[in-house]
Design a protein around this motif. Structure first.
Motif, mmCIF file in Angstrom:
data_model
loop_
_atom_site.group_PDB
_atom_site.id
_atom_site.type_symbol
_atom_site.label_atom_id
_atom_site.label_comp_id
_atom_site.label_asym_id
_atom_site.label_seq_id
_atom_site.Cartn_x
_atom_site.Cartn_y
_atom_site.Cartn_z
ATOM 1 N N VAL A 224 0.860 -1.184 0.000
ATOM 2 C CA VAL A 224 0.000 0.000 0.000
ATOM 3 C C VAL A 224 0.894 1.231 0.000
ATOM 4 C CG1 VAL A 224 -1.710 1.328 1.307
ATOM 5 C CG2 VAL A 224 -1.905 -1.164 1.175
ATOM 6 N N ASN A 225 0.659 2.145 -0.926
ATOM 7 C CA ASN A 225 1.543 3.294 -1.100
ATOM 8 C C ASN A 225 1.099 4.555 -0.370
ATOM 9 O OD1 ASN A 225 1.394 1.847 -4.152
ATOM 10 N ND2 ASN A 225 3.414 2.050 -3.236
ATOM 11 N N ALA A 226 -0.194 4.661 -0.081
ATOM 12 C CA ALA A 226 -0.691 5.863 0.588
ATOM 13 C C ALA A 226 -1.865 5.485 1.478
ATOM 14 C CB ALA A 226 -1.111 6.926 -0.420
ATOM 15 N N LEU A 227 -2.068 6.289 2.519
ATOM 16 C CA LEU A 227 -3.111 6.030 3.498
ATOM 17 C C LEU A 227 -3.895 7.314 3.719
ATOM 18 C CD1 LEU A 227 -4.239 3.957 5.598
ATOM 19 C CD2 LEU A 227 -2.594 4.913 7.222
ATOM 20 N N ASP A 228 -5.194 7.259 3.444
ATOM 21 C CA ASP A 228 -6.078 8.409 3.613
ATOM 22 C C ASP A 228 -6.913 8.186 4.872
ATOM 23 O OD1 ASP A 228 -7.999 10.397 3.523
ATOM 24 O OD2 ASP A 228 -8.396 10.187 1.388
ATOM 25 N N LEU A 229 -6.709 9.043 5.875
ATOM 26 C CA LEU A 229 -7.366 8.892 7.170
ATOM 27 C C LEU A 229 -8.540 9.849 7.339
ATOM 28 C CD1 LEU A 229 -4.198 8.543 9.449
ATOM 29 C CD2 LEU A 229 -5.555 6.728 8.375
ATOM 30 N N THR A 230 -9.127 10.281 6.243
ATOM 31 C CA THR A 230 -10.194 11.271 6.314
ATOM 32 C C THR A 230 -11.333 10.835 7.232
ATOM 33 O OG1 THR A 230 -9.696 12.099 4.101
ATOM 34 C CG2 THR A 230 -11.881 12.572 4.956
ATOM 35 N N GLY A 231 -11.665 9.553 7.235
ATOM 36 C CA GLY A 231 -12.805 9.095 8.006
ATOM 37 C C GLY A 231 -12.496 8.628 9.415
ATOM 38 N N VAL A 232 -11.267 8.820 9.876
ATOM 39 C CA VAL A 232 -10.899 8.384 11.234
ATOM 40 C C VAL A 232 -11.239 9.486 12.224
ATOM 41 C CG1 VAL A 232 -9.038 7.606 12.732
ATOM 42 C CG2 VAL A 232 -9.065 6.908 10.337
ATOM 43 N N VAL A 252 0.708 9.782 4.036
ATOM 44 C CA VAL A 252 -0.472 9.795 4.891
ATOM 45 C C VAL A 252 -1.221 11.111 4.699
ATOM 46 C CG1 VAL A 252 -1.358 9.667 7.250
ATOM 47 C CG2 VAL A 252 0.610 8.270 6.581
ATOM 48 N N ILE A 253 -2.520 11.003 4.482
ATOM 49 C CA ILE A 253 -3.366 12.183 4.288
ATOM 50 C C ILE A 253 -4.280 12.322 5.492
ATOM 51 C CG2 ILE A 253 -5.159 13.217 2.836
ATOM 52 C CD1 ILE A 253 -3.995 11.560 0.517
ATOM 53 N N ARG A 254 -4.264 13.493 6.091
ATOM 54 C CA ARG A 254 -5.133 13.799 7.226
ATOM 55 C C ARG A 254 -5.991 15.003 6.871
ATOM 56 N NH1 ARG A 254 -3.304 12.200 12.385
ATOM 57 N NH2 ARG A 254 -5.210 13.199 13.168
ATOM 58 N N PRO A 255 -7.230 15.059 7.376
ATOM 59 C CA PRO A 255 -8.080 16.224 7.107
ATOM 60 C C PRO A 255 -7.428 17.504 7.632
ATOM 61 C CG PRO A 255 -9.343 14.437 8.072
ATOM 62 C CD PRO A 255 -7.915 14.040 8.177
ATOM 63 N N THR A 256 -7.580 18.575 6.882
ATOM 64 C CA THR A 256 -6.982 19.853 7.281
ATOM 65 C C THR A 256 -7.946 20.719 8.068
ATOM 66 O OG1 THR A 256 -7.619 20.792 5.138
ATOM 67 C CG2 THR A 256 -5.393 19.876 5.331
ATOM 68 N N THR A 257 -9.245 20.417 7.988
ATOM 69 C CA THR A 257 -10.242 21.197 8.715
ATOM 70 C C THR A 257 -11.239 20.265 9.401
ATOM 71 O OG1 THR A 257 -11.678 21.339 6.765
ATOM 72 C CG2 THR A 257 -10.099 23.133 7.121
ATOM 73 N N THR A 258 -11.773 20.719 10.502
ATOM 74 C CA THR A 258 -12.842 20.007 11.189
ATOM 75 C C THR A 258 -13.897 21.017 11.628
ATOM 76 O OG1 THR A 258 -11.590 20.183 13.264
ATOM 77 C CG2 THR A 258 -11.383 18.119 12.025
ATOM 78 N N PRO A 259 -15.173 20.677 11.587
ATOM 79 C CA PRO A 259 -15.710 19.413 11.072
ATOM 80 C C PRO A 259 -15.600 19.334 9.553
ATOM 81 C CG PRO A 259 -17.491 20.915 11.581
ATOM 82 C CD PRO A 259 -16.243 21.590 12.048
ATOM 83 N N LEU A 260 -15.669 18.131 9.026
ATOM 84 C CA LEU A 260 -15.524 17.930 7.596
ATOM 85 C C LEU A 260 -16.750 18.440 6.840
ATOM 86 C CD1 LEU A 260 -14.028 14.327 7.599
ATOM 87 C CD2 LEU A 260 -12.794 16.480 7.356
ATOM 88 N N ASP A 261 -16.512 19.156 5.766
ATOM 89 C CA ASP A 261 -17.599 19.658 4.919
ATOM 90 C C ASP A 261 -17.258 19.326 3.476
ATOM 91 O OD1 ASP A 261 -19.673 20.936 3.700
ATOM 92 O OD2 ASP A 261 -18.940 22.974 4.075
ATOM 93 N N PHE A 262 -18.039 18.419 2.887
ATOM 94 C CA PHE A 262 -17.771 17.972 1.520
ATOM 95 C C PHE A 262 -18.653 18.672 0.492
ATOM 96 C CE2 PHE A 262 -16.536 14.395 4.249
ATOM 97 C CZ PHE A 262 -15.225 14.204 3.827
ATOM 98 N N THR A 263 -19.422 19.645 0.928
ATOM 99 C CA THR A 263 -20.369 20.278 0.013
ATOM 100 C C THR A 263 -19.735 21.373 -0.837
ATOM 101 O OG1 THR A 263 -21.053 21.864 1.720
ATOM 102 C CG2 THR A 263 -22.296 19.786 1.560
ATOM 103 N N GLY A 264 -18.598 21.907 -0.437
ATOM 104 C CA GLY A 264 -17.972 22.995 -1.175
ATOM 105 C C GLY A 264 -17.089 22.502 -2.308
ATOM 106 N N ASP A 265 -16.416 23.435 -2.951
ATOM 107 C CA ASP A 265 -15.472 23.118 -4.023
ATOM 108 C C ASP A 265 -14.308 22.332 -3.433
ATOM 109 O OD1 ASP A 265 -13.586 23.065 -6.022
ATOM 110 O OD2 ASP A 265 -13.769 25.186 -6.550
#
Length: 286
Positions: A224-232, A252-265
Motif C-alpha cells: 500500500v503506497n498511501a493512506l487516507d485517514l479522512t474518516g478516522v 499519509v493524508i489527514r483532514p486539514t479542517t474540522t468538522p468535515l464539509d464535503f459540500t464545497g469546491d
C-alpha cells in the motif's frame, strides 16, 4: 351413475395463495470486481441488514486486487478514465431512488453525482495544471509530469458524499483504492454501481467492518503506497495508523479542517495529494 356424454366434474376446495417472502439482501464485500462474503464468514447486523464483517485476509485480498490492476488503470488514457467516471455518474443517477431508500438524502445523492462529473472533467486536465515545462539554465528540456502514487488505502467518512469525495480523486489520477466503509449499505450499493460502469475490477475495492480492526493491516501493508485517514474520528487510532504507515514510508493524508464539509469546491488538493512528480531532462541539441 352419470348420464352418457357427461364428464366428471370435481369441485376442489378454494385455497389462498401463500404469502410471498421477499428476498433478504446480504451486503457482501466488493473486491476485484466481485462480491465475495468475508473469508471469516462473519457478519454484523446494521439497521436490520446482514453486512459482511471484513477480516485481515479480506484486506490482503483487496490490496492484491488493487495492485494487480493498477498498472493497466494508470496506463489508460486520461480521456478514457474521464469517460469511465462520467459513466459512474450516469449509473448513479439512474439508481438515485435506491440510495434515497437507504437513507441517503436526495440532495446528497445529487451532489455525489455532480462530484463524479466534476472529477471526470479533470481527468485530462490535471496533468496540464500540475505538470509542465520548467525553465533551466542550459540546452535541455526539463519536463515535469504527474504520476499516480499507486495503491491507496482509504478510511472513508460516514457520509455518502464524503465516500465519493475520497474515492473519485484517487481513481481519476490513476490510483487504485481499498476503502474501509463505515456506511456499509450505501458503500456496497456504490460498488454495484461501479461494477456496471466500465470500472475495471480491482480499481475500487470496498471492505465493510470495523476500521480499528482492518485499518492497521492496511497501514502496515508493504504493498500500500498511501493512506487516507479522512474518516478516522479517533485521534489515538489515527496516530497509531500513522506510526504503522511510517514503517513502509507511506504517504499519509489527514483532514486539514474540522468538522468535515464535503459540500464545497474540493479544489485540486485531493488529486495532487495522491500524485508523484517525475521530472525528465532531455538535451535540446543545436
Amino acid at each position: 351413475m352419470r348420464a352418457a356424454g357427461t364428464a366428471w366434474r370435481r369441485t376442489l376446495p378454494e385455497t389462498s395463495a401463500p404469502a410471498r417472502l421477499s428476498v433478504r439482501k446480504t451486503y457482501k464485500l466488493f473486491v476485484g470486481g466481485a462480491f465475495p462474503r468475508s473469508e471469516s464468514g462473519r457478519t454484523q447486523l446494521v439497521d436490520g441488514d446482514n453486512v459482511a464483517l471484513a477480516s485481515r485476509k479480506d484486506a490482503r485480498d483487496a490490496v492484491g486486487a488493487a495492485r494487480k490492476v493498477q498498472p493497466a488503470w494508470a496506463g489508460a488514457t486520461a480521456y478514457n478514465r474521464g469517460q469511465v467516471l462520467y459513466r459512474v455518474a450516469e449509473m448513479l443517477q439512474g439508481r438515485r431512488a435506491e440510495f434515497v431508500a437507504l437513507g441517503v438524502p436526495a440532495a446528497e445523492v445529487d451532489a455525489a453525482v455532480d462530484r463524479w462529473v466534476w472529477y471526470a472533467g479533470w481527468a485530462d486536465k490535471i496533468a496540464q495544471v500540475h505538470g509542465g515545462a520548467n525553465p533551466v539554465a542550459g540546452p535541455f528540456f526539463n519536463l515535469s509530469a504527474p504520476e499516480p502514487t499507486g495503491v491507496v488505502a482509504v478510511i472513508a467518512p460516514a457520509s455518502f458524499l464524503g465516500l465519493v469525495s475520497v474515492i473519485a480523486p484517487a481513481v481519476v489520477t490513476g490510483n487504485t483504492v481499498v476503502v474501509v466503509a463505515t456506511t456499509p449499505q450505501a458503500a456496497i450499493t456504490l460498488g454495484e454501481v461501479l461494477a456496471t460502469s466500465d470500472v475495471p475490477g480491482g480499481v475500487v475495492n470496498v471492505l465493510t467492518g470495523r476500521p480499528a480492526e482492518i485499518a492497521p493491516w492496511l497501514a502496515s501493508h508493504d504493498d500500500v503506497n498511501a493512506l487516507d485517514l479522512t474518516g478516522v474520528d479517533d485521534p489515538e487510532l489515527a496516530a497509531d495508523l500513522e506510526r504503522a504507515a511510517a514503517g513502509s514510508l507511506k504517504r499519509v493524508i489527514r483532514p486539514t479542517t474540522t468538522p468535515l464539509d464535503f459540500t464545497g469546491d474540493p479544489g485540486l488538493r485531493p488529486m495532487t495529494a495522491l500524485l508523484e512528480t517525475k521530472t525528465v531532462w532531455h538535451p535540446k541539441g543545436f
